[in-house]
Design a protein around this motif. Structure first.
Motif, PDB file in Angstrom:
ATOM      1  N   TYR A   1      -1.326   1.316  -4.168  1.00 14.82           N
ATOM      2  CA  TYR A   1      -1.328   2.715  -3.739  1.00 14.82           C
ATOM      3  C   TYR A   1      -1.133   3.634  -4.939  1.00 14.82           C
ATOM      4  O   TYR A   1      -0.602   3.225  -5.976  1.00 14.82           O
ATOM      5  CB  TYR A   1      -0.211   2.972  -2.717  1.00 14.82           C
ATOM      6  CG  TYR A   1      -0.222   2.046  -1.538  1.00 14.82           C
ATOM      7  CD1 TYR A   1      -0.919   2.358  -0.380  1.00 14.82           C
ATOM      8  CD2 TYR A   1       0.455   0.822  -1.574  1.00 14.82           C
ATOM      9  CE1 TYR A   1      -0.934   1.498   0.712  1.00 14.82           C
ATOM     10  CE2 TYR A   1       0.453  -0.040  -0.492  1.00 14.82           C
ATOM     11  CZ  TYR A   1      -0.246   0.305   0.645  1.00 14.82           C
ATOM     12  OH  TYR A   1      -0.262  -0.548   1.718  1.00 14.82           O
TER      13      TYR A   1
ATOM     14  N   TYR B   1       6.625  -6.158   2.901  1.00 18.11           N
ATOM     15  CA  TYR B   1       6.987  -4.908   2.241  1.00 18.11           C
ATOM     16  C   TYR B   1       7.838  -5.192   1.015  1.00 18.11           C
ATOM     17  O   TYR B   1       8.507  -6.221   0.934  1.00 18.11           O
ATOM     18  CB  TYR B   1       7.781  -4.002   3.194  1.00 18.11           C
ATOM     19  CG  TYR B   1       7.018  -3.630   4.440  1.00 18.11           C
ATOM     20  CD1 TYR B   1       6.238  -2.483   4.482  1.00 18.11           C
ATOM     21  CD2 TYR B   1       7.085  -4.430   5.584  1.00 18.11           C
ATOM     22  CE1 TYR B   1       5.527  -2.139   5.628  1.00 18.11           C
ATOM     23  CE2 TYR B   1       6.384  -4.103   6.724  1.00 18.11           C
ATOM     24  CZ  TYR B   1       5.608  -2.955   6.752  1.00 18.11           C
ATOM     25  OH  TYR B   1       4.910  -2.631   7.883  1.00 18.11           O
TER      26      TYR B   1
ATOM     27  N   LYS C   1      -3.907   4.419  -0.258  1.00 18.15           N
ATOM     28  CA  LYS C   1      -4.345   3.114  -0.754  1.00 18.15           C
ATOM     29  C   LYS C   1      -5.523   3.299  -1.700  1.00 18.15           C
ATOM     30  O   LYS C   1      -6.499   3.980  -1.366  1.00 18.15           O
ATOM     31  CB  LYS C   1      -4.741   2.211   0.412  1.00 18.15           C
ATOM     32  CG  LYS C   1      -5.061   0.778  -0.026  1.00 18.15           C
ATOM     33  CD  LYS C   1      -5.408  -0.101   1.153  1.00 18.15           C
ATOM     34  CE  LYS C   1      -6.727   0.316   1.788  1.00 18.15           C
ATOM     35  NZ  LYS C   1      -7.162  -0.672   2.801  1.00 18.15           N
TER      36      LYS C   1
ATOM     37  N   TYR D   1      -2.293  -4.921  -1.441  1.00 15.55           N
ATOM     38  CA  TYR D   1      -2.609  -3.495  -1.493  1.00 15.55           C
ATOM     39  C   TYR D   1      -1.991  -2.840  -2.713  1.00 15.55           C
ATOM     40  O   TYR D   1      -0.917  -3.228  -3.174  1.00 15.55           O
ATOM     41  CB  TYR D   1      -2.085  -2.777  -0.242  1.00 15.55           C
ATOM     42  CG  TYR D   1      -2.650  -3.313   1.044  1.00 15.55           C
ATOM     43  CD1 TYR D   1      -3.990  -3.134   1.372  1.00 15.55           C
ATOM     44  CD2 TYR D   1      -1.847  -4.026   1.932  1.00 15.55           C
ATOM     45  CE1 TYR D   1      -4.514  -3.634   2.539  1.00 15.55           C
ATOM     46  CE2 TYR D   1      -2.365  -4.528   3.108  1.00 15.55           C
ATOM     47  CZ  TYR D   1      -3.697  -4.332   3.409  1.00 15.55           C
ATOM     48  OH  TYR D   1      -4.217  -4.837   4.569  1.00 15.55           O
TER      49      TYR D   1
ATOM     50  N   ILE E   1       1.236   1.334   9.246  1.00 14.93           N
ATOM     51  CA  ILE E   1       0.164   0.495   8.686  1.00 14.93           C
ATOM     52  C   ILE E   1      -1.210   1.131   8.860  1.00 14.93           C
ATOM     53  O   ILE E   1      -2.224   0.499   8.563  1.00 14.93           O
ATOM     54  CB  ILE E   1       0.158  -0.903   9.341  1.00 14.93           C
ATOM     55  CG1 ILE E   1      -0.046  -0.787  10.862  1.00 14.93           C
ATOM     56  CG2 ILE E   1       1.434  -1.663   9.016  1.00 14.93           C
ATOM     57  CD1 ILE E   1      -0.265  -2.108  11.548  1.00 14.93           C
TER      58      ILE E   1
ATOM     59  N   ASN F   1      -3.017   3.283   7.262  1.00 12.59           N
ATOM     60  CA  ASN F   1      -3.918   3.356   6.118  1.00 12.59           C
ATOM     61  C   ASN F   1      -4.030   2.042   5.365  1.00 12.59           C
ATOM     62  O   ASN F   1      -4.529   2.000   4.252  1.00 12.59           O
ATOM     63  CB  ASN F   1      -3.468   4.460   5.158  1.00 12.59           C
ATOM     64  CG  ASN F   1      -2.196   4.080   4.407  1.00 12.59           C
ATOM     65  OD1 ASN F   1      -1.432   3.250   4.855  1.00 12.59           O
ATOM     66  ND2 ASN F   1      -1.989   4.710   3.260  1.00 12.59           N
ATOM     67  N   SER F   2      -3.557   0.959   5.966  1.00 10.87           N
ATOM     68  CA  SER F   2      -3.608  -0.338   5.302  1.00 10.87           C
ATOM     69  C   SER F   2      -4.558  -1.312   5.988  1.00 10.87           C
ATOM     70  O   SER F   2      -5.287  -2.046   5.329  1.00 10.87           O
ATOM     71  CB  SER F   2      -2.213  -0.960   5.247  1.00 10.87           C
ATOM     72  OG  SER F   2      -1.318  -0.107   4.595  1.00 10.87           O
TER      73      SER F   2
ATOM     74  N   LEU G   1       5.136   1.423   2.933  1.00 11.55           N
ATOM     75  CA  LEU G   1       3.784   0.969   2.634  1.00 11.55           C
ATOM     76  C   LEU G   1       3.756  -0.545   2.524  1.00 11.55           C
ATOM     77  O   LEU G   1       4.511  -1.129   1.737  1.00 11.55           O
ATOM     78  CB  LEU G   1       3.300   1.584   1.327  1.00 11.55           C
ATOM     79  CG  LEU G   1       3.185   3.103   1.314  1.00 11.55           C
ATOM     80  CD1 LEU G   1       2.936   3.599  -0.106  1.00 11.55           C
ATOM     81  CD2 LEU G   1       2.055   3.560   2.226  1.00 11.55           C
TER      82      LEU G   1
ATOM     83  N   VAL H   1       3.038  -8.738   8.186  1.00 11.51           N
ATOM     84  CA  VAL H   1       3.015  -7.646   7.207  1.00 11.51           C
ATOM     85  C   VAL H   1       4.257  -7.740   6.330  1.00 11.51           C
ATOM     86  O   VAL H   1       5.371  -7.895   6.830  1.00 11.51           O
ATOM     87  CB  VAL H   1       2.961  -6.268   7.909  1.00 11.51           C
ATOM     88  CG1 VAL H   1       2.740  -5.161   6.883  1.00 11.51           C
ATOM     89  CG2 VAL H   1       1.858  -6.247   8.958  1.00 11.51           C
TER      90      VAL H   1
ATOM     91  N   ASP I   1      -7.576  -2.712  -2.227  1.00 14.82           N
ATOM     92  CA  ASP I   1      -7.114  -3.906  -1.536  1.00 14.82           C
ATOM     93  C   ASP I   1      -7.887  -5.091  -2.056  1.00 14.82           C
ATOM     94  O   ASP I   1      -9.014  -4.973  -2.537  1.00 14.82           O
ATOM     95  CB  ASP I   1      -7.163  -3.770  -0.009  1.00 14.82           C
ATOM     96  CG  ASP I   1      -8.561  -3.738   0.567  1.00 14.82           C
ATOM     97  OD1 ASP I   1      -9.457  -4.397   0.025  1.00 14.82           O
ATOM     98  OD2 ASP I   1      -8.750  -3.062   1.588  1.00 14.82           O
TER      99      ASP I   1
ATOM    100  N   SER J   1       2.957  -4.083   1.206  1.00 16.45           N
ATOM    101  CA  SER J   1       2.477  -4.634  -0.058  1.00 16.45           C
ATOM    102  C   SER J   1       1.388  -5.664   0.180  1.00 16.45           C
ATOM    103  O   SER J   1       0.515  -5.864  -0.667  1.00 16.45           O
ATOM    104  CB  SER J   1       3.632  -5.257  -0.831  1.00 16.45           C
ATOM    105  OG  SER J   1       4.259  -6.282  -0.063  1.00 16.45           O
ATOM    106  N   SER J   2       1.429  -6.302   1.341  1.00 13.82           N
ATOM    107  CA  SER J   2       0.421  -7.302   1.680  1.00 13.82           C
ATOM    108  C   SER J   2       0.519  -7.635   3.164  1.00 13.82           C
ATOM    109  O   SER J   2       1.486  -7.282   3.820  1.00 13.82           O
ATOM    110  CB  SER J   2       0.616  -8.588   0.861  1.00 13.82           C
ATOM    111  OG  SER J   2       1.836  -9.217   1.213  1.00 13.82           O
TER     112      SER J   2
END
Length: 301
Positions: free
Chosen positions: A132, A104, A138, A130, A227, A229-230, A110, A102, A141, A112-113
């Motif tokens: 937002y 940031y 979000k 991602y 994470i 909501n990702s 949140l 992950v 995606d 970023s990818s």
């Protein structure tokens, strides 16, 4: 003039005080669907973050599917290792199958990818990006992969939030829409999902599938992760989920743990064993008519 000025001034003073009182007495704006946003205000630093999950089924209880979670100093999830442990062999060891990393932007909570690498193809990285809105929800995606013809293809999912509903709409380039779904989520007050209606695209005619969910009142450990909501929208093919796509697809953001889901006449039930902090340490899934669990997940913190 003297006698008119004082009452007018007094009335202005009363109106000003009344206006200030009304402003000060206004209730703070509360996000009606807080489980879909992550912010510094809502993210709770806790010692109860998932460290390991162990999953197995009744058909092969000795083969354990394992997920290992790694965090940085801010308790942001930065890596998930996915693999197996075969308890049938004399010296069981963790066999890595896939690594999710992950990323940031700076100190943001949140992602970023995130990138997915399967051990069998170490040089092939699939990266999801991602986007937002200002509330931390979000709204998009996207991922670029190769389609069956070997050509680059894009998959984008857009999310629209409307009070107690969320609409997830895929936009595909280089892929057919066949068997992809347009989803509508109906939300309960307090952060759980009441219903999922999926319109599955079929060339022979679209199929409408509806799922109804119930919950207990205990803590969903996925909801405590930054994470939440990702990753919950991703496909089970990535290895994020275990039992059914439903749990992978949307259940990560719910405040409480799912007690059952029903589609038509088919109902799957879940039983949990909790610790003193109301976090699950064991989850059992029961298929319709079964007295014994089909699958078990063990949670370690």
């Amino acid at each position: 003039m003297k006698y008119c000025f004082i009452p007018v001034l007094f009335m202005f003073f009363l109106l000003s005080c009344s206006k200030e009182k009304k402003i000060s007495e206004q209730e703070p704006i509360i996000d009606p669907i807080p489980q879909f946003s992550v912010s510094t205000r809502t993210f709770e630093l806790s010692s109860k973050f998932l460290k390991r999950e162990i999953y197995y089924t009744s058909t092969n209880p000795l083969l354990k599917n394992v997920r290992l979670f790694t965090y940085d100093n801010a308790m942001r999830c930065i890596e998930i290792k996915i693999g197996t442990i075969d308890s049938a062999i004399s010296n069981p060891v963790f066999n890595l199958k896939q690594t999710l990393t992950v990323s940031y932007d700076g100190a943001s909570l949140l992602p970023s990818s995130f990138s997915s690498v399967k051990t069998i193809f170490p040089n092939l990285t699939t990266t999801f990006y991602y986007k937002y809105n200002s509330q931390g929800r979000k709204i998009k995606d996207s991922v670029r992969v190769k389609n069956q013809a070997g050509d680059p293809a894009d998959r984008v999912i857009n999310y629209v939030y409307d009070n107690d509903r969320v609409y997830a709409t895929p936009v595909l380039t280089g892929f057919p829409m066949e068997n992809n779904s347009l989803d509508t989520l109906s939300l309960l007050y307090g952060g759980n999902i009441e219903k999922l209606v999926s319109r599955v695209i079929r060339s022979t005619g679209d199929l409408i599938v509806t799922y109804i969910f119930t919950y207990d009142q205990f803590v969903n450990p996925y909801n405590k992760l930054n994470i939440a909501n990702s990753l919950y929208f991703e496909s089970a093919a990535l290895g994020i989920g275990y039992n059914v796509p439903l749990e992978t697809h949307y259940m990560g953001v719910t405040t409480n743990n799912m007690a059952s889901w029903t589609s038509g006449n088919y109902t799957v039930n879940f039983n949990y064993l909790y610790d003193q902090d109301r976090y699950p340490v064991r989850k059992e899934m029961f298929l319709p008519g079964d007295a014994s669990p089909y699958s078990v997940i063990l949670f370690e913190y």
